[in-house]
Enzyme design. Structure first.
Site, short mmCIF file in Angstrom:
data_model
loop_
_atom_site.label_atom_id
_atom_site.label_comp_id
_atom_site.label_asym_id
_atom_site.label_seq_id
_atom_site.Cartn_x
_atom_site.Cartn_y
_atom_site.Cartn_z
N SER A 53 0.86 -1.19 0.00
CA SER A 53 0.00 0.00 0.00
C SER A 53 0.88 1.23 0.00
O SER A 53 2.04 1.18 0.45
CB SER A 53 -0.89 0.00 1.26
N TYR A 72 -1.15 -0.63 10.37
CA TYR A 72 -1.37 -1.03 8.98
C TYR A 72 -0.15 -0.65 8.13
O TYR A 72 0.38 -1.47 7.37
CB TYR A 72 -2.63 -0.36 8.45
#
Length: 271
Positions: free
Chosen positions: A155, A168
Site C-alpha cells: 500500500s 497497517y
C-alpha cells in the site's frame, strides 16, 4: 491465446474486492485459479470480511470465463490452512506458477501511539505474518516447477506516513522488505518476487472504513495530504491493480524482480 495459458495462480483474499478482480483478470489471460479467503468475521474488526457466498461468487465468475477454479476457505494466519491451500492447488492442477499474497485487513484508530495490543497483533498477524505464511507454503512448489512469480500487495501507506493506522502502515512496509529479501534468495530458483503499491482502491474494505476517514483527514491534514497527484482520481478500481499484476506475472516481465510498483495515481510522488 492468453499471456498466462497453462499457468496456475493461487490468490489469497480472493472472495471479493481486489482478489476477485485478480482472479478474473488472470483467468481472462488463460490461468487456472485457486482462491483462498477466510469466509468468516475476525473479532475486533468493525466491518465484515468475505463470506463463503463471496467465495462461491468468485468461483462462478471465473467458471463463466471457461477457466477452472478452486475456492478454499482458509485463514492466512494459519500455517495449516495455507498448507491446505497449497495442497489443494497441487491435487487439482499439479503445479503452482503464480502466487498473489493479497489478503489484508484495515483499521482506523485515533492515533498510533495508543494502539492496544490486540489491535496491533491482529493487523500484523494478517497483513505481514499472513503474507509470510502464504508464500512459505507456496514457494517449494514454485521451485519444484522450475520457477514462477510472486506478487505481494502492499500500500502507499507502506511508503509514506500512516496517521491513525500506523499498525497497517508498519505491516505494509514490512512486506516490502520481505519481498526484496525473497527476490534475492529466490533469483537462483527462477522465482520472481515483486510488490504492487496501490493508492486507495474502490473495494468493500475501503467502503467500510469511509465513515472513519474524514476525522483522520481533519486531525492529521497538517502532516499528510491524502489526495492523489492526479486529483480527479479519488480512488482507483480493483482492475487497475489487476492489470499491473497481469504484467508482473507474465513473461513480458520475465526479467522484472525485486521491484515495488506503485499503482497510485501519483500519490507517492508528492513530497
Amino acid at each position: 491465446m492468453g499471456m498466462l495459458d497453462g499457468k496456475v495462480a493461487v490468490i489469497t483474499g480472493g472472495g471479493r474486492g481486489q482478489g476477485r478482480s485478480h482472479a478474473i483478470e488472470l483467468a481472462k489471460e488463460g490461468a487456472d485459479i485457486v482462491i483462498a479467503d477466510i469466509g468468516a468475521p475476525i473479532e475486533g474488526l468493525t466491518y465484515g470480511l468475505a463470506t463463503e457466498e463471496d467465495i462461491a461468487e468468485t468461483v462462478r465468475q471465473v467458471e463463466a470465463l471457461d477457466r477452472r477454479i478452486v475456492g478454499v476457505t482458509a485463514d492466512v494466519r494459519s500455517t495449516e490452512d495455507m498448507q491446505r491451500v497449497a495442497d489443494a492447488a497441487i491435487e487439482t492442477f499439479g503445479r503452482i506458477d503464480i502466487v498473489l499474497a493479497n489478503a489484508a485487513v484495515h483499521q482506523v484508530l485515533p492515533d498510533t501511539y495508543t494502539i492496544a495490543d490486540d489491535d496491533w497483533h491482529r493487523m500484523i498477524d494478517v497483513n505481514l505474518t499472513g503474507v509470510f505464511k502464504t508464500v512459505r507454503a507456496m514457494i517449494p512448489h514454485l521451485v519444484d516447477g522450475g520457477g514462477g512469480s510472486i506478487v505481494i500487495t502492499s500500500s502507499t501507506d507502506g511508503l509514506r506516513a500512516s496517521p491513525s493506522w500506523g499498525h497497517y502502515g508498519a505491516a505494509k512496509a514490512g512486506i516490502i522488505s520481505l519481498a526484496k529479501t525473497l527476490a534475492v534468495e529466490l533469483a537462483p530458483e527462477h522465482v520472481r518476487v515483486n510488490v504492487v503499491v496501490p493508492t486507495g482502491v474502490n473495494s468493500p474494505m475501503a467502503e467500510a472504513l469511509m465513515d472513519s476517514v474524514p476525522k483522520t483527514l481533519e486531525r492529521w491534514g497538517f502532516a499528510t495530504d491524502r489526495a492523489n497527484l492526479m486529483r480527479e482520481v479519488g480512488v482507483i478500481e480493483p482492475v487497475d491493480v489487476s492489470n499491473a499484476i497481469v504484467y508482473l506475472v507474465s513473461d513480458k516481465a520475465r526479467y522484472v524482480t525485486g521491484i515495488t510498483l506503485p499503482v497510485d495515481a501519483g500519490y507517492t510522488v508528492k513530497h
